[in-house]
Scaffold this active site. Structure first.
Site, PDB file in Angstrom:
ATOM      1  N   LYS A  19      11.809   4.363   6.106  1.00  0.00           N
ATOM      2  CA  LYS A  19      10.914   4.453   4.707  1.00  0.00           C
ATOM      3  C   LYS A  19      11.757   4.900   3.763  1.00  0.00           C
ATOM      4  O   LYS A  19      12.973   5.726   3.922  1.00  0.00           O
ATOM      5  CB  LYS A  19       9.823   5.469   4.867  1.00  0.00           C
ATOM      6  CG  LYS A  19       8.897   5.085   3.963  1.00  0.00           C
ATOM      7  CD  LYS A  19       8.025   3.890   4.378  1.00  0.00           C
ATOM      8  CE  LYS A  19       6.927   3.554   3.356  1.00  0.00           C
ATOM      9  NZ  LYS A  19       5.727   2.477   3.860  1.00  0.00           N
ATOM     10  N   ASP A  47       6.458  -1.213  -1.080  1.00  0.00           N
ATOM     11  CA  ASP A  47       5.324  -0.229  -0.469  1.00  0.00           C
ATOM     12  C   ASP A  47       4.680   0.031  -2.067  1.00  0.00           C
ATOM     13  O   ASP A  47       4.554  -0.864  -2.793  1.00  0.00           O
ATOM     14  CB  ASP A  47       5.709   0.976   0.132  1.00  0.00           C
ATOM     15  CG  ASP A  47       4.689   1.831   0.590  1.00  0.00           C
ATOM     16  OD1 ASP A  47       3.975   1.306   1.429  1.00  0.00           O
ATOM     17  OD2 ASP A  47       4.487   3.126  -0.075  1.00  0.00           O
ATOM     18  N   GLN A 102       5.977   5.135  10.875  1.00  0.00           N
ATOM     19  CA  GLN A 102       6.356   3.799  11.100  1.00  0.00           C
ATOM     20  C   GLN A 102       7.121   3.269  12.146  1.00  0.00           C
ATOM     21  O   GLN A 102       6.868   2.439  12.711  1.00  0.00           O
ATOM     22  CB  GLN A 102       7.245   3.413   9.777  1.00  0.00           C
ATOM     23  CG  GLN A 102       7.732   1.841   9.498  1.00  0.00           C
ATOM     24  CD  GLN A 102       6.879   1.331   8.680  1.00  0.00           C
ATOM     25  OE1 GLN A 102       6.338   1.914   7.667  1.00  0.00           O
ATOM     26  NE2 GLN A 102       6.397   0.126   8.895  1.00  0.00           N
TER      27      GLN A 102
HETATM   28  P1  NDP Z   1       0.177  -0.844  -4.479  1.00  0.00           P
HETATM   29  O1  NDP Z   1       1.328  -0.226  -5.509  1.00  0.00           O
HETATM   30  O2  NDP Z   1       0.274  -2.107  -4.574  1.00  0.00           O
HETATM   31  O3  NDP Z   1      -1.092  -0.084  -4.778  1.00  0.00           O
HETATM   32  C1  NDP Z   1      -1.641   0.963  -4.723  1.00  0.00           C
HETATM   33  C2  NDP Z   1      -2.759   1.202  -5.190  1.00  0.00           C
HETATM   34  O4  NDP Z   1      -2.908   2.943  -4.939  1.00  0.00           O
HETATM   35  C3  NDP Z   1      -3.033   1.179  -6.750  1.00  0.00           C
HETATM   36  O5  NDP Z   1      -4.143   0.904  -6.881  1.00  0.00           O
HETATM   37  C4  NDP Z   1      -2.773   2.641  -6.944  1.00  0.00           C
HETATM   38  O6  NDP Z   1      -3.411   3.057  -8.350  1.00  0.00           O
HETATM   39  C5  NDP Z   1      -3.647   3.448  -6.007  1.00  0.00           C
HETATM   40  N1  NDP Z   1      -2.872   4.803  -5.771  1.00  0.00           N
HETATM   41  C6  NDP Z   1      -1.524   5.125  -5.685  1.00  0.00           C
HETATM   42  N2  NDP Z   1      -1.366   6.374  -5.743  1.00  0.00           N
HETATM   43  C7  NDP Z   1      -2.571   6.971  -5.862  1.00  0.00           C
HETATM   44  C8  NDP Z   1      -3.045   8.244  -5.910  1.00  0.00           C
HETATM   45  N3  NDP Z   1      -2.048   9.337  -5.820  1.00  0.00           N
HETATM   46  N4  NDP Z   1      -4.304   8.434  -6.117  1.00  0.00           N
HETATM   47  C9  NDP Z   1      -5.326   7.661  -6.144  1.00  0.00           C
HETATM   48  N5  NDP Z   1      -4.762   6.126  -6.308  1.00  0.00           N
HETATM   49  C10 NDP Z   1      -3.460   5.891  -5.835  1.00  0.00           C
HETATM   50  O7  NDP Z   1       0.447  -0.492  -3.124  1.00  0.00           O
HETATM   51  P2  NDP Z   1       0.109  -0.922  -1.754  1.00  0.00           P
HETATM   52  O8  NDP Z   1      -1.577  -1.543  -1.969  1.00  0.00           O
HETATM   53  O9  NDP Z   1       1.089  -2.054  -1.301  1.00  0.00           O
HETATM   54  O10 NDP Z   1      -0.180   0.361  -0.840  1.00  0.00           O
HETATM   55  C11 NDP Z   1      -1.332   0.964  -0.485  1.00  0.00           C
HETATM   56  C12 NDP Z   1      -1.129   1.735   0.741  1.00  0.00           C
HETATM   57  O11 NDP Z   1      -1.075   0.925   1.723  1.00  0.00           O
HETATM   58  C13 NDP Z   1       0.056   3.085   0.728  1.00  0.00           C
HETATM   59  O12 NDP Z   1      -0.507   4.013   1.483  1.00  0.00           O
HETATM   60  C14 NDP Z   1       1.131   2.151   1.547  1.00  0.00           C
HETATM   61  O13 NDP Z   1       1.892   2.895   2.162  1.00  0.00           O
HETATM   62  C15 NDP Z   1       0.129   1.270   2.403  1.00  0.00           C
HETATM   63  N6  NDP Z   1       0.819   0.151   3.183  1.00  0.00           N
HETATM   64  C16 NDP Z   1       1.311  -0.764   2.317  1.00  0.00           C
HETATM   65  C17 NDP Z   1       1.764  -1.966   2.816  1.00  0.00           C
HETATM   66  C18 NDP Z   1       2.051  -3.136   2.388  1.00  0.00           C
HETATM   67  O14 NDP Z   1       2.222  -4.308   3.048  1.00  0.00           O
HETATM   68  N7  NDP Z   1       1.931  -3.219   0.944  1.00  0.00           N
HETATM   69  C19 NDP Z   1       2.106  -1.941   4.579  1.00  0.00           C
HETATM   70  C20 NDP Z   1       1.446  -0.735   5.043  1.00  0.00           C
HETATM   71  C21 NDP Z   1       0.977   0.181   4.486  1.00  0.00           C
HETATM   72  P3  NDP Z   1      -2.530   3.131  -9.626  1.00  0.00           P
HETATM   73  O15 NDP Z   1      -2.052   1.822 -10.132  1.00  0.00           O
HETATM   74  O16 NDP Z   1      -3.389   3.753 -10.388  1.00  0.00           O
HETATM   75  O17 NDP Z   1      -1.170   3.899  -9.128  1.00  0.00           O
END
Ligand code: NDP
Length: 450
Positions: free
Chosen positions: A129, A169, A114
């Site tokens: 974080k 996140d 980050q």
């Molecule tokens: P959400 O919680 O909205 O969505 C996460 C998604 O990833 C869900 O579909 C979840 O499935 C899936 N997931 C989580 N853990 C796992 C795993 N171990 N294996 C497979 N699938 C998994 O999170 P975000 O969309 O906000 O974040 C997604 C990624 O983007 C992360 O790496 C986060 O750090 C990164 N990020 C997010 C930002 C943001 O603005 N939100 C900014 C920058 C980076 P399930 O529902 O089954 O858990």
């Protein structure tokens, strides 16, 4: 001069012995050090000041107990964290993650990354974080609220609008931010921009939900433009079905691409007809309101397949956007994607590709956008939410859409310039690491030995 600064393996031995067992943290530091250490050979002043060593040691690691009561009256205990990695260029800034996999190593890797990402945005934000090993899945609204309130009851003393400004996140969206902001306000009696990702009614910003996914698509578009190409007509693999994945998919649709896949932690869906706007709206409702599973997509839309326990990387496509979680593209996945003709990868999630996978992408000289550049749109918009809060104003959706687009074009330009190779191929990985490092390093040098 310390040998640690001049040789990657010696440097990594030090990092590993100071942070035993923290494999994700080692991975994140190695990814950056592999580009920075060779570059540092021409800048002995940074080496003598041990700047990289200092960046790899968080300013502060805070860990605390989070106690709460479930709906059956059982007392539950989780562990909460806030990692304040580096505030050389601004207050600590970075998301909060609620997921059972959360541990110190994962949060240290995220806080380290980050720091570089926030520097790339050009905004005055340091790197942090936080999170907890709490699983919001299957919990009632009241349980989530009680957990968030208990989490904030400890966290509030470590954060502040000019100190540390957390955001969402994985597992932390507008609902959780609302509960945490409410508790912060109740304890401190201060209405300040202490969290971002807030609801529009209480200081949130237009475009923040869309920013990370849209931004990763914009970065992809900019990379393709350098080859005279575009997203239009391309088949795209997307993983995840949360905030980042769904808005990345929306922007791909806007640009005339066809999204073939989405996933969650249980499996992925493949829709050869494309996940169009209407189907995507259904997915957003499924995930954000009903909090259901992506497998339901294949029951709802004929022609779609559900692959339990698998990730989407075996499907043939032109472009890929991993938007779920860390280490979801393994070495064999990267090889398969390349042999299927993938042209470009834009990382929406943080560190979704293992180091060996990245090496394959870089050796094949495809367009590879590392997370710290590709997904910086989210924190960039958070930075603008902080500005709006401190000025007590709000910009319109149109103004912010343009700012996001300009932000991503600017980040792409900086990474492209720093990563351009003699043969005309751009190593965006090296470019983003060097461009992100330099600004933080210069600020640290100005402060002397601190
Ligand atoms: P959400 O919680 O909205 O969505 C996460 C998604 O990833 C869900 O579909 C979840 O499935 C899936 N997931 C989580 N853990 C796992 C795993 N171990 N294996 C497979 N699938 C998994 O999170 P975000 O969309 O906000 O974040 C997604 C990624 O983007 C992360 O790496 C986060 O750090 C990164 N990020 C997010 C930002 C943001 O603005 N939100 C900014 C920058 C980076 P399930 O529902 O089954 O858990």
């Amino acid at each position: 001069m310390s040998k640690r600064s001049t040789d990657l393996e010696t440097f990594m031995e030090g990092v590993i012995s100071h942070n035993p067992g923290e494999v994700e943290f080692h991975q994140a530091v190695r990814e950056i050090a592999a580009d920075i250490i060779p570059w540092l050979q021409d800048y002995p002043e940074y080496m003598e000041a041990q700047v990289l060593e200092r960046m790899a040691e968080p300013d502060r690691v805070i860990s605390f107990r989070v106690c709460w009561e479930d709906d059956n009256g059982n007392i539950r205990v989780n562990r909460g964290y806030r990692i304040q990695n580096n505030n050389a260029i601004g207050p600590y800034k970075g998301g909060i993650r609620f997921h059972p996999s959360v541990n110190q190593s994962i949060l240290k890797f995220l806080a380290f990354e980050q720091t570089f990402k926030n520097s790339l945005t050009g905004l005055p934000m340091g790197g942090g974080k936080g999170g907890a090993n709490f699983n919001p899945k299957g919990k009632s609204e009241n349980e989530v609220m009680r957990f968030c309130q208990s989490f904030m009851t400890e966290l509030y003393r470590h954060i502040g609008a000019d100190v540390d400004v957390p955001a969402g996140d994985i597992g932390v969206g507008a609902r959780e931010i609302g509960y945490m902001f409410g508790q912060y306000k109740r304890i401190t009696n201060h209405f300040t921009g202490v969290l971002t990702g807030k609801g529009l009614e209480y200081g949130g910003s237009e475009m923040r939900p869309e920013a990370t996914g849209y931004g990763a698509a914009y970065f992809l578009e900019e990379m393709l433009k350098t080859k005279g190409d575009s997203i239009e007509g391309k088949n795209v693999l997307i993983s995840g079905s949360g905030n980042v994945a769904t808005f990345a998919a929306e922007k791909i649709n806007h640009r005339g691409g066809k999204v073939l896949t989405l996933s969650d932690s249980a499996g992925f869906i493949f829709d050869k007809d494309g996940i169009n706007e209407e189907k995507l709206q259904w997915v957003m409702e499924l995930k954000n309101v009903r909090r259901g599973r992506i497998s339901e997509y294949a029951e709802k839309f004929s022609g779609a397949e559900y692959h339990a326990g698998k990730r989407p990387w075996g499907i043939t496509a032109d472009l890929a956007m991993p938007c779920a979680t860390q280490n979801e593209i393994l070495e064999d996945d990267a090889k398969t994607m390349l042999s299927n003709g993938i042209m470009a990868v834009s990382e929406g999630a943080n560190m979704p590709t293992v180091i060996e996978g990245i090496h394959h992408f870089l050796s094949a000289k495809i367009l590879f956008a590392p997370a710290k550049a590709a997904n910086a749109g989210g924190v960039g918009m958070s930075g603008l939410e902080m500005s709006q809060n401190s000025e007590r104003r709000s910009w319109s959706n149109e103004e912010l859409s343009k700012m996001l687009r300009d932000l991503m074009i600017g980040i792409h330009k900086n990474c492209n310039e720093a990563g351009m190779q003699k043969d005309g191929w751009c190593n965006y990985m090296a470019g983003s690491n060097i461009a992100g490092f330099k600004k933080v390093a210069d600020a640290m040098m100005a402060f002397g030995v601190v």
